[in-house]
Design a protein around this motif. Structure first.
Motif, PDB file in Angstrom:
ATOM      1  N   HIS A   9     113.546  30.250  84.100  1.00 37.36           N
ATOM      2  CA  HIS A   9     113.595  29.185  83.217  1.00 37.36           C
ATOM      3  C   HIS A   9     114.501  29.179  82.306  1.00 37.36           C
ATOM      4  CE1 HIS A   9     108.952  29.053  83.623  1.00 37.36           C
ATOM      5  NE2 HIS A   9     109.393  28.131  84.470  1.00 37.36           N
ATOM      6  N   ALA A  10     114.750  28.013  81.753  1.00 35.49           N
ATOM      7  CA  ALA A  10     115.717  27.703  80.606  1.00 35.49           C
ATOM      8  C   ALA A  10     115.185  27.950  79.237  1.00 35.49           C
ATOM      9  CB  ALA A  10     116.383  26.005  80.510  1.00 35.49           C
ATOM     10  N   GLN A  11     115.904  28.092  78.137  1.00 40.45           N
ATOM     11  CA  GLN A  11     115.715  28.441  76.824  1.00 40.45           C
ATOM     12  C   GLN A  11     115.059  27.212  76.014  1.00 40.45           C
ATOM     13  OE1 GLN A  11     118.235  30.467  74.597  1.00 40.45           O
ATOM     14  NE2 GLN A  11     117.106  31.064  72.971  1.00 40.45           N
ATOM     15  N   GLY A  12     114.119  27.203  75.192  1.00 40.49           N
ATOM     16  CA  GLY A  12     113.549  26.207  74.239  1.00 40.49           C
ATOM     17  C   GLY A  12     112.826  25.091  74.939  1.00 40.49           C
ATOM     18  N   ARG A  13     112.264  25.107  75.949  1.00 40.67           N
ATOM     19  CA  ARG A  13     111.547  24.157  76.615  1.00 40.67           C
ATOM     20  C   ARG A  13     109.970  24.005  76.014  1.00 40.67           C
ATOM     21  NH1 ARG A  13     112.091  20.193  80.328  1.00 40.67           N
ATOM     22  NH2 ARG A  13     110.234  19.472  81.436  1.00 40.67           N
ATOM     23  N   ALA A  14     109.486  23.280  75.505  1.00 37.91           N
ATOM     24  CA  ALA A  14     108.284  23.317  75.034  1.00 37.91           C
ATOM     25  C   ALA A  14     107.204  23.393  76.119  1.00 37.91           C
ATOM     26  CB  ALA A  14     107.845  22.021  74.138  1.00 37.91           C
ATOM     27  N   GLY A  15     106.149  24.448  75.620  1.00 37.01           N
ATOM     28  CA  GLY A  15     105.267  24.763  76.633  1.00 37.01           C
ATOM     29  C   GLY A  15     105.433  25.770  77.801  1.00 37.01           C
ATOM     30  N   TRP A  16     106.455  26.326  77.627  1.00 37.32           N
ATOM     31  CA  TRP A  16     107.142  27.061  78.961  1.00 37.32           C
ATOM     32  C   TRP A  16     107.437  28.608  78.204  1.00 37.32           C
ATOM     33  CZ3 TRP A  16     109.209  25.334  83.792  1.00 37.32           C
ATOM     34  CH2 TRP A  16     109.349  24.027  83.873  1.00 37.32           C
ATOM     35  N   ARG A  17     107.407  29.490  79.200  1.00 42.54           N
ATOM     36  CA  ARG A  17     107.258  30.850  78.613  1.00 42.54           C
ATOM     37  C   ARG A  17     108.787  31.335  78.228  1.00 42.54           C
ATOM     38  NH1 ARG A  17     104.629  34.201  83.504  1.00 42.54           N
ATOM     39  NH2 ARG A  17     106.111  32.691  84.673  1.00 42.54           N
ATOM     40  N   GLU A  18     109.136  32.406  77.926  1.00 47.87           N
ATOM     41  CA  GLU A  18     110.423  32.743  77.302  1.00 47.87           C
ATOM     42  C   GLU A  18     111.238  32.513  78.136  1.00 47.87           C
ATOM     43  OE1 GLU A  18     108.696  36.491  79.350  1.00 47.87           O
ATOM     44  OE2 GLU A  18     108.125  34.964  77.848  1.00 47.87           O
ATOM     45  N   SER A  19     112.551  32.369  77.605  1.00 46.64           N
ATOM     46  CA  SER A  19     113.992  32.180  78.565  1.00 46.64           C
ATOM     47  C   SER A  19     113.864  33.316  79.609  1.00 46.64           C
ATOM     48  CB  SER A  19     115.219  31.832  77.500  1.00 46.64           C
ATOM     49  OG  SER A  19     116.100  31.855  78.488  1.00 46.64           O
ATOM     50  N   GLY A  20     114.431  32.907  80.761  1.00 46.25           N
ATOM     51  CA  GLY A  20     114.867  33.729  81.851  1.00 46.25           C
ATOM     52  C   GLY A  20     113.460  34.320  82.514  1.00 46.25           C
ATOM     53  N   SER A  21     112.112  33.648  82.204  1.00 42.14           N
ATOM     54  CA  SER A  21     110.900  34.111  82.902  1.00 42.14           C
ATOM     55  C   SER A  21     111.043  33.303  84.258  1.00 42.14           C
ATOM     56  CB  SER A  21     109.729  33.789  82.253  1.00 42.14           C
ATOM     57  OG  SER A  21     109.695  32.129  81.698  1.00 42.14           O
ATOM     58  N   TRP A  22     110.159  33.681  85.206  1.00 40.24           N
ATOM     59  CA  TRP A  22     109.894  33.121  86.490  1.00 40.24           C
ATOM     60  C   TRP A  22     109.222  31.747  86.366  1.00 40.24           C
ATOM     61  CZ3 TRP A  22     106.642  34.261  91.028  1.00 40.24           C
ATOM     62  CH2 TRP A  22     107.355  33.920  92.334  1.00 40.24           C
ATOM     63  N   LEU A  23     108.809  31.326  87.649  1.00 36.67           N
ATOM     64  CA  LEU A  23     107.916  30.121  87.821  1.00 36.67           C
ATOM     65  C   LEU A  23     106.610  30.048  86.977  1.00 36.67           C
ATOM     66  CD1 LEU A  23     107.763  30.327  91.767  1.00 36.67           C
ATOM     67  CD2 LEU A  23     109.082  28.254  90.278  1.00 36.67           C
ATOM     68  N   HIS A  24     106.499  28.741  86.384  1.00 37.48           N
ATOM     69  CA  HIS A  24     105.356  28.581  85.414  1.00 37.48           C
ATOM     70  C   HIS A  24     104.228  28.103  86.337  1.00 37.48           C
ATOM     71  CE1 HIS A  24     103.463  28.294  81.570  1.00 37.48           C
ATOM     72  NE2 HIS A  24     103.606  26.805  81.602  1.00 37.48           N
ATOM     73  N   PHE A  25     103.032  28.635  86.274  1.00 37.87           N
ATOM     74  CA  PHE A  25     102.049  28.392  87.265  1.00 37.87           C
ATOM     75  C   PHE A  25     100.996  27.792  86.467  1.00 37.87           C
ATOM     76  CE2 PHE A  25     104.013  31.934  89.212  1.00 37.87           C
ATOM     77  CZ  PHE A  25     103.746  31.657  90.841  1.00 37.87           C
ATOM     78  N   SER A  26     100.770  27.429  85.159  1.00 35.87           N
ATOM     79  CA  SER A  26      99.900  26.749  84.519  1.00 35.87           C
ATOM     80  C   SER A  26      99.426  25.376  85.050  1.00 35.87           C
ATOM     81  CB  SER A  26      99.885  26.965  83.100  1.00 35.87           C
ATOM     82  OG  SER A  26     101.000  26.011  82.804  1.00 35.87           O
ATOM     83  N   TYR A  27     100.477  24.557  85.422  1.00 36.24           N
ATOM     84  CA  TYR A  27     100.348  23.210  85.836  1.00 36.24           C
ATOM     85  C   TYR A  27     101.136  22.985  87.225  1.00 36.24           C
ATOM     86  CZ  TYR A  27     100.450  18.098  86.415  1.00 36.24           C
ATOM     87  OH  TYR A  27     100.371  16.970  86.877  1.00 36.24           O
ATOM     88  N   PRO A  28     100.357  22.867  88.298  1.00 32.64           N
ATOM     89  CA  PRO A  28     101.053  23.135  89.564  1.00 32.64           C
ATOM     90  C   PRO A  28     101.529  21.489  90.072  1.00 32.64           C
ATOM     91  CG  PRO A  28      98.587  23.146  89.852  1.00 32.64           C
ATOM     92  CD  PRO A  28      98.935  23.193  88.531  1.00 32.64           C
ATOM     93  N   GLU A  29     101.419  20.768  89.215  1.00 36.86           N
ATOM     94  CA  GLU A  29     101.704  19.386  89.462  1.00 36.86           C
ATOM     95  C   GLU A  29     100.611  18.641  90.339  1.00 36.86           C
ATOM     96  OE1 GLU A  29     103.060  17.222  92.242  1.00 36.86           O
ATOM     97  OE2 GLU A  29     104.094  15.624  91.068  1.00 36.86           O
ATOM     98  N   ILE A  30     100.640  17.252  90.768  1.00 34.86           N
ATOM     99  CA  ILE A  30      99.538  16.551  91.286  1.00 34.86           C
ATOM    100  C   ILE A  30      99.355  17.311  92.621  1.00 34.86           C
ATOM    101  CG2 ILE A  30      98.927  14.541  92.471  1.00 34.86           C
ATOM    102  CD1 ILE A  30      98.627  14.403  89.220  1.00 34.86           C
ATOM    103  N   LEU A  31     100.511  17.653  93.421  1.00 33.52           N
ATOM    104  CA  LEU A  31     100.373  18.210  94.878  1.00 33.52           C
ATOM    105  C   LEU A  31      99.349  19.314  94.693  1.00 33.52           C
ATOM    106  CD1 LEU A  31     103.513  17.363  96.419  1.00 33.52           C
ATOM    107  CD2 LEU A  31     101.409  16.460  96.892  1.00 33.52           C
ATOM    108  N   GLY A  32      99.718  20.291  93.846  1.00 36.76           N
ATOM    109  CA  GLY A  32      99.130  21.636  93.566  1.00 36.76           C
ATOM    110  C   GLY A  32      97.642  21.361  93.044  1.00 36.76           C
ATOM    111  N   LEU A  33      97.250  20.518  92.211  1.00 37.11           N
ATOM    112  CA  LEU A  33      96.049  20.099  92.014  1.00 37.11           C
ATOM    113  C   LEU A  33      95.070  19.612  93.238  1.00 37.11           C
ATOM    114  CD1 LEU A  33      96.515  18.205  88.572  1.00 37.11           C
ATOM    115  CD2 LEU A  33      95.591  20.744  88.755  1.00 37.11           C
ATOM    116  N   ILE A  34      95.659  18.876  94.124  1.00 32.08           N
ATOM    117  CA  ILE A  34      95.191  18.355  95.294  1.00 32.08           C
ATOM    118  C   ILE A  34      94.974  19.648  96.127  1.00 32.08           C
ATOM    119  CG2 ILE A  34      95.309  17.094  97.392  1.00 32.08           C
ATOM    120  CD1 ILE A  34      96.971  14.958  95.745  1.00 32.08           C
ATOM    121  N   GLY A  35      95.735  20.650  96.103  1.00 34.61           N
ATOM    122  CA  GLY A  35      95.619  21.959  97.031  1.00 34.61           C
ATOM    123  C   GLY A  35      94.546  22.702  96.514  1.00 34.61           C
TER     124      GLY A  35
END
Length: 415
Positions: free
Chosen positions: A177-203
């Motif tokens: 991850h990049a730094q300073g993106r609202a709602g994301w974890r700390e800079s350098g962290s891995w994939l964010h799983f809280s919102y899997p986009e529309i396809l993930g929600l359908i899954g």
């Protein structure tokens, strides 16, 4: 399976649950068309309020808020046909559940790519985020493409899938991850799983519905009962009588608050009405049942309006209004397309309806290509008013045309 587009009414009336209706592909294609248009329209300013998603703090909904529910409804509409067809080819239940697991995982992976790409750190990944997304999506496309069954190219096709899978694995491994993106974890962290986009929600919703539908698929009443149960869960959650669905992640409780599962089960109910092996086989009786189900859903949604109307909050009125609209539209398409055989008018949407996943990913792939090339001409020149609307119409036609060309060329992604 093929569809008898110009079949007479008598043949439609005698179809069984193993038949695929032209109206399903056309409804899917029309939904894809509207989705492409409204997603592009979201970046255009200066339009009336009903052209955008309603905010979470407003009790209202627009046609834009109904696109995602229509996708869920269509997945449910197709599920009994897909499961019956798979069991005819291979009656093994373990194999069926493996297919459900693989399909769910593929949707989640695609959703994670789309949900995380914009937040990537080019320095840590040594790739611009847009290029990372392009490589990841192309890898997924190589893995999911339907190559056919020709033994001559079986080895090549196998290696293409291996390369595609490896590309996705490598892209996931290097993501940061990049730094300073609202709602994301700390800079350098891995994939964010809280919102899997529309396809993930359908899954997630597909998995939840499959867990209930597959064991009870032989019981005619079961889809109706599951629909009522999920709608009830949605209502009691919106009324705050129960709160646990809001505290549990999707990967532990894929039913969420019941809204998305109820919409998908509504699609299964509609499939049972029009394609089920029940005694109401005439088109007129099926239509009466379909219209009754659609109207009852609208009435139930109206009665639950005190609980709010919101896509963002996934309220029962939003879900039931969407169900009612989807059922009534499908009923109309059933008569137009399958009873009277009038399908030529939908020529622009049918490729998208038969090659849905490919069409869904094309706009995102186009955006990432422009971003990687540093091209911002369209968003700066066509971002306001009717000029923006005109561009969205042209863009939608462009994506549908590319989808049709890819479909003719044998590029078809399958889950």
């Amino acid at each position: 399976m093929t569809t008898q587009i110009d079949a007479p009414i008598k043949s439609v009336a005698t179809r069984t649950a193993t038949t695929r209706l032209a109206s399903i592909d056309i409804l899917r294609g029309l939904t894809m068309t509207v989705m492409i248009f409204v997603n592009e329209l979201a970046g255009v300013k200066g339009l009336p309020w009903w052209n955008y998603h309603m905010k979470a703090d407003v009790d209202a909904m627009t046609y834009v808020d109904m696109v995602f529910p229509f996708f869920l409804f269509i997945v449910g509409l197709s599920m009994p046909l897909a499961i019956a067809g798979r069991l005819r080819r291979n009656p093994s239940l373990p194999a069926l559940w493996m297919h459900v697991a693989v399909r769910t995982a593929a949707l989640m992976v695609l959703g994670l790519i789309l949900a995380n790409a914009d937040g990537g750190d080019a320095g840590r990944m040594m790739l611009p985020p847009a290029l990372w997304a392009i490589v990841a999506l192309m890898g997924a496309a190589l893995f999911l493409n339907e190559y056919g069954e020709s033994p001559r190219y079986a080895t090549l096709h196998r290696w293409l899938r291996v390369v595609g899978f490896a590309l996705v694995v490598v892209m996931f491994a290097i993501f940061r991850h990049a730094q300073g993106r609202a709602g994301w974890r700390e800079s350098g962290s891995w994939l964010h799983f809280s919102y899997p986009e529309i396809l993930g929600l359908i899954g997630y919703t597909y998995l939840a519905v499959a867990l209930l539908y597959i064991p009870t698929r032989r019981w005619l009443w079961a889809p109706f009962a599951w629909f009522a149960m999920m709608a009830t869960l949605n209502a009691v959650t919106a009324a705050r009588w129960v709160t646990f669905p809001q505290r549990i992640p999707y990967y532990f409780w894929p039913f969420s608050n019941g809204a998305m599962a109820s919409i998908m089960f509504a699609g299964i109910v509609t499939s049972v009405i029009f394609l089920g092996a029940h005694r109401w086989q005439s088109p007129a009786r099926k239509t009466v049942l379909g219209i009754s189900f659609g109207v009852l859903s609208l009435v139930a949604g109206w009665l639950l309006t005190p609980l709010g109307i919101s896509k963002i909050r996934a309220t029962p009125t939003w879900s039931l209004y969407s169900v009612g609209a989807a059922v009534l539209l499908f009923t109309a398409l059933y008569w137009i397309c399958d009873i009277y055989g009038k399908t030529r008018w939908a020529f622009f949407a049918r490729p998208a309806g038969s090659n849905t996943l490919t069409t869904y990913l094309l706009p995102d792939l186009w955006y990432y290509i422009l971003a990687a090339a540093g091209i911002h001409y369209f968003e700066t020149r066509f971002g306001y008013g009717w000029a923006g609307v005109s561009y969205c119409v042209v863009f939608t036609a462009f994506i549908l045309s590319v989808s049709a060309l890819l479909t003719r060329g044998g590029i078809r992604l399958r889950l």
